[in-house]
Write a protein that holds these residues in place. Sequence first.
Motif, PDB file in Angstrom:
ATOM      1  N   ASP A  22     -11.192 -64.531  17.041  1.00 18.26           N
ATOM      2  CA  ASP A  22     -11.586 -63.154  17.306  1.00 18.26           C
ATOM      3  C   ASP A  22     -11.501 -62.883  18.805  1.00 18.26           C
ATOM      4  O   ASP A  22     -10.889 -61.896  19.234  1.00 18.26           O
ATOM      5  CB  ASP A  22     -13.007 -62.942  16.791  1.00 18.26           C
ATOM      6  N   LEU A  24     -13.625 -60.972   9.103  1.00 20.55           N
ATOM      7  CA  LEU A  24     -12.565 -61.892   9.505  1.00 20.55           C
ATOM      8  C   LEU A  24     -11.295 -61.652   8.692  1.00 20.55           C
ATOM      9  O   LEU A  24     -10.175 -61.760   9.211  1.00 20.55           O
ATOM     10  CB  LEU A  24     -13.033 -63.341   9.343  1.00 20.55           C
ATOM     11  N   TYR A  56      -9.607 -58.488  10.119  1.00 22.26           N
ATOM     12  CA  TYR A  56      -8.988 -58.794  11.413  1.00 22.26           C
ATOM     13  C   TYR A  56      -7.685 -59.566  11.235  1.00 22.26           C
ATOM     14  O   TYR A  56      -6.671 -59.256  11.872  1.00 22.26           O
ATOM     15  CB  TYR A  56      -9.968 -59.600  12.273  1.00 22.26           C
ATOM     16  N   LEU A  94     -12.719 -57.183  14.436  1.00 25.84           N
ATOM     17  CA  LEU A  94     -13.142 -57.901  15.644  1.00 25.84           C
ATOM     18  C   LEU A  94     -14.589 -57.587  16.001  1.00 25.84           C
ATOM     19  O   LEU A  94     -15.364 -58.476  16.370  1.00 25.84           O
ATOM     20  CB  LEU A  94     -12.245 -57.514  16.818  1.00 25.84           C
TER      21      LEU A  94
END
Length: 446
Positions: free
Chosen positions: A19, A79, A82, A109
């Motif tokens: 990230d 996650l 992202y 993020l």
Amino acid sequence: MGRPHLKQLALLGGGGFFDAFDIYLSGSVLAAMLATKFSTVGQNALLLSATSFGLLAGTLVAGYLGDRFGRRSTYLYSLALYSVATLLTAIAPSHGLITVLRVATGLGLGAVLITGYGTWNEFVPSRRRASWAGVLAMIVNLALPASAIAGLLVIPSLGWRAMFVVCGVPAALIWVLQVKFLDESPRWLESRGRHEEAYRIARKYNPDLPERPPADFAPPPVASARPGFRALFRKPLGRITAACVLIAVCNQIAFYTFQSWVPTYLVGQGLSVEKSLSLTVIMQLGAVPGCLIGGVVGDRLGRKWINAVLFVLMGLVGIWYGYSHSTTQLVISGIVWVFLASFAISVQIASYIPELFPTELRMQGSALANACARGAVIVTPFLVSSTFAGAGVQGVFLGVLGVCLIGAIAVVVLAPETRRRSLEDIAQSAAGQVAETEAELERKLS
């Protein structure tokens, strides 16, 4: 601290690393875009602000979801979002589409780091909470030198698009591991009345607990009406919320001003992209010791005054960097600044802000503070761009000094000390201190 803690640390840290890798690669990627004429300085500012807008929205959404539906499910959703958006960015044909995808990437993020730091604080012992938060921050901020090194190795040979593949594929693999192994926070489960599940997970992390609760064990009562988002703005949490918002805003404005614009500034000084990326890699070496030392110092000396001093030092070192004229001075002052900034992230963002809020509002409080910071970062690139054009890098870092001084004042005036105190004790004492203050005021008025 045992093997289950380390497994949880690896899962949270792995997701947080990639990230942060994506956030930190912006400096290298934007410099390469500029050098290859894929974008202009103004378009780079737009791209940074688009990512920041996504981060802002994603942070707020994560706060609500994390307190309402749990830390684990929120982390998994963010996650996954992202990873997909980052991989699509690698093949996006136009600057406009990349801008849209960066908004989507930011939604994921913004949730990952907020959820990760808040969750980890709920697993570690209170006496070493800042130290272990510093370890997680170190893992996350290894992305600083890693993204710079990757940019140095990948961009000249494969181009800037390959950087999004480098961070997107591993993040997707970590998500698969999290689906199988990531644990929910026992504190959150307990706050929702799921006591048996909370005890089972807590025993996993503390095997000295009996297999089943003692016969006379009485689980804490669950409030019939849980505090909502508006409680963050009322007594007793209003002052805590104000302190956290100011700390996060000042920290992130200073941090992202430096991280996002250093490679572009070096290119503007006449250095090649490769040379500027090489110098950036060297500067990022201060990140790892900064996070580790920050956590240890936070546990030994306390958070309050350490945070105030850190803000002042960051502002002063920024002035040193802005007025450096030789490559040696730029590198040395850059290393010191990254060290202090990473020190501040480990003590302020990873530890101090999450621990100040009660369990029922930990994610929403942390999210609000960081969302305000993201909002400030949306505007910052345009201010930096115009200031840089009119007053040079010296003017930019004079502005950073002013922001850091505001952060220092906020810590001294508004923030409490939290060293070696349980999360429950911090929440209860904040309410008690406000009640005592009001009672004293009533006595004086009468």
